[in-house]
Design a protein around this motif. Structure first.
Motif, PDB file in Angstrom:
ATOM      1  N   ILE A   9       0.725  -1.132   0.054  1.00 42.07           N
ATOM      2  CA  ILE A   9      -0.087   0.074  -0.036  1.00 42.07           C
ATOM      3  C   ILE A   9       0.913   1.241  -0.016  1.00 42.07           C
ATOM      4  CG2 ILE A   9      -1.492   1.524   1.449  1.00 42.07           C
ATOM      5  CD1 ILE A   9      -2.910  -1.255   2.421  1.00 42.07           C
ATOM      6  N   LYS A  10       1.945   1.185   0.773  1.00 40.41           N
ATOM      7  CA  LYS A  10       2.586   2.401   0.880  1.00 40.41           C
ATOM      8  C   LYS A  10       3.415   2.754  -0.389  1.00 40.41           C
ATOM      9  CE  LYS A  10       3.666   2.545   5.901  1.00 40.41           C
ATOM     10  NZ  LYS A  10       4.589   2.321   7.050  1.00 40.41           N
ATOM     11  N   ASN A  11       3.917   1.414  -0.966  1.00 39.60           N
ATOM     12  CA  ASN A  11       4.771   1.670  -2.379  1.00 39.60           C
ATOM     13  C   ASN A  11       3.818   2.054  -3.362  1.00 39.60           C
ATOM     14  OD1 ASN A  11       7.174   0.858  -0.983  1.00 39.60           O
ATOM     15  ND2 ASN A  11       6.695  -1.251  -1.399  1.00 39.60           N
ATOM     16  N   VAL A  12       2.756   2.025  -3.505  1.00 35.89           N
ATOM     17  CA  VAL A  12       1.818   2.408  -4.469  1.00 35.89           C
ATOM     18  C   VAL A  12       1.441   3.763  -3.986  1.00 35.89           C
ATOM     19  CG1 VAL A  12      -0.789   2.399  -5.219  1.00 35.89           C
ATOM     20  CG2 VAL A  12       0.390   0.069  -4.788  1.00 35.89           C
ATOM     21  N   ILE A  13       1.388   4.144  -3.108  1.00 32.53           N
ATOM     22  CA  ILE A  13       1.223   5.661  -2.637  1.00 32.53           C
ATOM     23  C   ILE A  13       2.449   6.465  -3.141  1.00 32.53           C
ATOM     24  CG2 ILE A  13       0.689   7.365  -0.866  1.00 32.53           C
ATOM     25  CD1 ILE A  13      -1.066   5.319   0.285  1.00 32.53           C
ATOM     26  N   ILE A  14       3.641   6.082  -2.591  1.00 31.57           N
ATOM     27  CA  ILE A  14       4.941   6.775  -2.823  1.00 31.57           C
ATOM     28  C   ILE A  14       4.927   6.996  -4.315  1.00 31.57           C
ATOM     29  CG2 ILE A  14       7.334   6.343  -2.403  1.00 31.57           C
ATOM     30  CD1 ILE A  14       6.774   5.283   0.264  1.00 31.57           C
ATOM     31  N   ASP A  15       4.809   5.762  -5.077  1.00 27.85           N
ATOM     32  CA  ASP A  15       5.144   5.661  -6.494  1.00 27.85           C
ATOM     33  C   ASP A  15       4.037   6.625  -7.181  1.00 27.85           C
ATOM     34  OD1 ASP A  15       6.437   4.880  -8.709  1.00 27.85           O
ATOM     35  OD2 ASP A  15       4.451   3.540  -9.436  1.00 27.85           O
ATOM     36  N   LEU A  16       3.101   6.518  -6.632  1.00 23.29           N
ATOM     37  CA  LEU A  16       1.862   7.753  -7.269  1.00 23.29           C
ATOM     38  C   LEU A  16       2.051   8.998  -7.011  1.00 23.29           C
ATOM     39  CD1 LEU A  16      -0.929   7.721  -8.445  1.00 23.29           C
ATOM     40  CD2 LEU A  16      -1.935   7.776  -6.361  1.00 23.29           C
ATOM     41  N   VAL A  17       2.512   9.377  -5.871  1.00 22.44           N
ATOM     42  CA  VAL A  17       2.849  10.788  -5.330  1.00 22.44           C
ATOM     43  C   VAL A  17       4.244  11.204  -5.971  1.00 22.44           C
ATOM     44  CG1 VAL A  17       3.145  12.411  -3.386  1.00 22.44           C
ATOM     45  CG2 VAL A  17       1.307  10.599  -3.395  1.00 22.44           C
ATOM     46  N   HIS A  18       5.369  10.481  -5.688  1.00 19.03           N
ATOM     47  CA  HIS A  18       6.513  11.023  -5.925  1.00 19.03           C
ATOM     48  C   HIS A  18       7.240  10.603  -7.311  1.00 19.03           C
ATOM     49  CE1 HIS A  18       7.046  12.459  -1.841  1.00 19.03           C
ATOM     50  NE2 HIS A  18       6.299  11.299  -1.664  1.00 19.03           N
ATOM     51  N   ASN A  46      -5.584  -6.013  -5.862  1.00 16.37           N
ATOM     52  CA  ASN A  46      -6.493  -7.073  -6.158  1.00 16.37           C
ATOM     53  C   ASN A  46      -7.260  -7.204  -4.718  1.00 16.37           C
ATOM     54  OD1 ASN A  46      -6.054  -7.394  -8.785  1.00 16.37           O
ATOM     55  ND2 ASN A  46      -4.311  -8.454  -8.214  1.00 16.37           N
ATOM     56  N   HIS A  47      -7.445  -6.226  -3.817  1.00 15.23           N
ATOM     57  CA  HIS A  47      -8.171  -6.259  -2.686  1.00 15.23           C
ATOM     58  C   HIS A  47      -9.271  -5.169  -2.564  1.00 15.23           C
ATOM     59  CE1 HIS A  47      -6.048  -9.534  -0.585  1.00 15.23           C
ATOM     60  NE2 HIS A  47      -5.006  -8.932  -1.272  1.00 15.23           N
ATOM     61  N   ASP A  48     -10.432  -5.543  -1.828  1.00 19.68           N
ATOM     62  CA  ASP A  48     -11.422  -4.478  -1.535  1.00 19.68           C
ATOM     63  C   ASP A  48     -10.794  -3.361  -0.731  1.00 19.68           C
ATOM     64  OD1 ASP A  48     -14.502  -3.575  -1.399  1.00 19.68           O
ATOM     65  OD2 ASP A  48     -13.767  -3.962   0.948  1.00 19.68           O
ATOM     66  N   TYR A  49     -10.871  -2.232  -1.034  1.00 16.84           N
ATOM     67  CA  TYR A  49     -10.543  -0.981  -0.354  1.00 16.84           C
ATOM     68  C   TYR A  49     -10.892  -0.946   1.109  1.00 16.84           C
ATOM     69  CZ  TYR A  49      -9.100   3.665   1.017  1.00 16.84           C
ATOM     70  OH  TYR A  49      -8.657   4.683   1.670  1.00 16.84           O
ATOM     71  N   ASP A 108       3.880  11.308 -13.036  1.00 17.95           N
ATOM     72  CA  ASP A 108       3.124  12.668 -13.356  1.00 17.95           C
ATOM     73  C   ASP A 108       1.846  12.169 -13.383  1.00 17.95           C
ATOM     74  OD1 ASP A 108       5.502  13.902 -13.690  1.00 17.95           O
ATOM     75  OD2 ASP A 108       5.580  13.389 -16.031  1.00 17.95           O
ATOM     76  N   ASN A 109       1.263  12.223 -12.464  1.00 20.60           N
ATOM     77  CA  ASN A 109      -0.281  12.150 -11.585  1.00 20.60           C
ATOM     78  C   ASN A 109      -1.372  12.831 -12.299  1.00 20.60           C
ATOM     79  OD1 ASN A 109      -2.198  10.680 -10.856  1.00 20.60           O
ATOM     80  ND2 ASN A 109      -2.010  11.239  -8.753  1.00 20.60           N
ATOM     81  N   ASP A 110      -1.613  12.578 -13.639  1.00 17.98           N
ATOM     82  CA  ASP A 110      -2.450  13.356 -14.344  1.00 17.98           C
ATOM     83  C   ASP A 110      -4.107  12.750 -14.292  1.00 17.98           C
ATOM     84  OD1 ASP A 110      -1.976  11.274 -16.109  1.00 17.98           O
ATOM     85  OD2 ASP A 110      -1.719  12.685 -17.823  1.00 17.98           O
ATOM     86  N   ALA A 111      -3.981  11.178 -13.795  1.00 19.23           N
ATOM     87  CA  ALA A 111      -5.073  10.543 -13.320  1.00 19.23           C
ATOM     88  C   ALA A 111      -5.937  11.378 -12.488  1.00 19.23           C
ATOM     89  CB  ALA A 111      -4.889   9.220 -13.351  1.00 19.23           C
ATOM     90  N   LYS A 112      -7.270  11.311 -12.445  1.00 18.11           N
ATOM     91  CA  LYS A 112      -8.265  11.829 -11.674  1.00 18.11           C
ATOM     92  C   LYS A 112      -9.120  10.714 -11.117  1.00 18.11           C
ATOM     93  CE  LYS A 112      -7.637  16.037 -12.764  1.00 18.11           C
ATOM     94  NZ  LYS A 112      -6.586  16.607 -12.381  1.00 18.11           N
ATOM     95  N   THR A 113      -8.361   9.511 -11.004  1.00 20.45           N
ATOM     96  CA  THR A 113      -9.084   8.460 -10.304  1.00 20.45           C
ATOM     97  C   THR A 113      -8.781   8.486  -8.875  1.00 20.45           C
ATOM     98  OG1 THR A 113      -8.063   7.183 -12.196  1.00 20.45           O
ATOM     99  CG2 THR A 113      -9.014   5.932 -10.396  1.00 20.45           C
ATOM    100  N   ASN A 114      -9.691   8.108  -7.984  1.00 17.75           N
ATOM    101  CA  ASN A 114      -9.663   8.000  -6.486  1.00 17.75           C
ATOM    102  C   ASN A 114      -8.558   6.980  -6.105  1.00 17.75           C
ATOM    103  OD1 ASN A 114     -11.801   9.577  -6.330  1.00 17.75           O
ATOM    104  ND2 ASN A 114     -13.370   7.971  -6.037  1.00 17.75           N
ATOM    105  N   LEU A 115      -7.864   7.405  -4.997  1.00 15.70           N
ATOM    106  CA  LEU A 115      -7.145   6.720  -4.520  1.00 15.70           C
ATOM    107  C   LEU A 115      -7.569   5.177  -4.164  1.00 15.70           C
ATOM    108  CD1 LEU A 115      -4.336   6.317  -3.334  1.00 15.70           C
ATOM    109  CD2 LEU A 115      -5.051   7.262  -1.225  1.00 15.70           C
ATOM    110  N   SER A 116      -8.688   5.122  -3.616  1.00  8.82           N
ATOM    111  CA  SER A 116      -9.465   3.867  -3.128  1.00  8.82           C
ATOM    112  C   SER A 116      -9.400   3.056  -4.433  1.00  8.82           C
ATOM    113  CB  SER A 116     -10.764   4.035  -2.511  1.00  8.82           C
ATOM    114  OG  SER A 116     -11.572   4.937  -3.518  1.00  8.82           O
ATOM    115  N   ASP A 117      -9.713   3.621  -5.692  1.00  8.20           N
ATOM    116  CA  ASP A 117     -10.025   2.524  -6.709  1.00  8.20           C
ATOM    117  C   ASP A 117      -8.355   1.998  -7.277  1.00  8.20           C
ATOM    118  OD1 ASP A 117     -12.725   3.040  -6.841  1.00  8.20           O
ATOM    119  OD2 ASP A 117     -12.452   4.590  -8.317  1.00  8.20           O
ATOM    120  N   ILE A 118      -7.467   3.040  -7.227  1.00  8.96           N
ATOM    121  CA  ILE A 118      -6.156   3.017  -7.749  1.00  8.96           C
ATOM    122  C   ILE A 118      -5.455   1.750  -6.777  1.00  8.96           C
ATOM    123  CG2 ILE A 118      -3.636   3.717  -7.765  1.00  8.96           C
ATOM    124  CD1 ILE A 118      -4.945   6.170  -8.322  1.00  8.96           C
ATOM    125  N   LEU A 119      -5.781   1.713  -5.487  1.00 11.68           N
ATOM    126  CA  LEU A 119      -5.167   0.783  -4.361  1.00 11.68           C
ATOM    127  C   LEU A 119      -5.893  -0.695  -4.777  1.00 11.68           C
ATOM    128  CD1 LEU A 119      -4.816   2.901  -1.151  1.00 11.68           C
ATOM    129  CD2 LEU A 119      -3.041   1.834  -2.628  1.00 11.68           C
TER     130      LEU A 119
END
Length: 187
Positions: A74-83, A102-105, A86-97
């Motif tokens: 979870i932390k690695n997905v968030i770190i990768d996404l933020v840092h 492959n787990h329910d948010y 170039d996050n131009d996706a407007k997708t919710n964090l819950s959907d991305i995770l």
């Protein structure tokens, strides 16, 4: 194939450091990415112990239990996404995770809160604020460009969240710049 999970891998430099240690130990990995190393054949117990010791000296930790591995993912997905994206996706964090892991948010959120004593959302905000600090220190982008890059709805919202988190306004932070940034693994 077998995968080893490693805690505190937060950047491309961490990947290079882990690769260097694998080379020193004459271990060949198929791939290395944030938080995990994939081997074609499973390393022996002795090889794992040697790797664990070498990585420990460098501030990394091998993870064995399932909960800790999921938290690190979870932390690695968030770190990768933020840092790193170039996050131009407007997708919710819950959907991305949910999609990437492959787990329910709700499961991910409850697990994260139970183990980390904070919410995924608070962790995500903390990472975004660290990224804002980094970009402010670089002094290459305006605050509105930073807000746009990090998908804030407005500069005012970014400024309010920054002040709430750090106690400083972005402009005041930029003035003092006395290394108020934290290493990513301490956020």
């Amino acid at each position: 194939m077998t995968t080893l999970f490693i805690k505190n891998m937060v950047c491309n430099r961490c990947i290079m450091v882990v690769q260097n240690e694998l080379d020193k130990l004459d271990l060949s990995a198929i791939s290395i990415k944030l938080g995990e190393v994939v081997f074609e054949k499973e390393p022996t117990i002795e090889e794992k112990q040697n790797l664990a010791e070498a990585l420990s000296v460098l501030g990394f930790e091998m993870i064995d239990d399932k909960k800790s591995r999921m938290i690190e993912q979870i932390k690695n997905v968030i770190i990768d996404l933020v840092h790193h994206k170039d996050n131009d996706a407007k997708t919710n964090l819950s959907d991305i995770l949910s999609e990437k892991l492959n787990h329910d948010y709700n499961y991910l959120s409850n697990l994260f809160s139970e183990v980390e004593s904070t919410t995924i959302e608070k962790y995500f905000i903390a990472q975004k604020i660290e990224r804002v600090k980094e970009l402010l220190v670089y002094d290459e982008l305006s605050l509105s460009e930073i807000a746009f890059q990090l998908n804030y709805s407005s500069v005012a919202y970014l400024s309010n969240q920054f002040k709430k988190t750090t106690g400083l306004t972005p402009s005041h932070f930029k003035q003092i710049k006395e290394d108020k940034r934290k290493p990513l693994d301490e956020v």
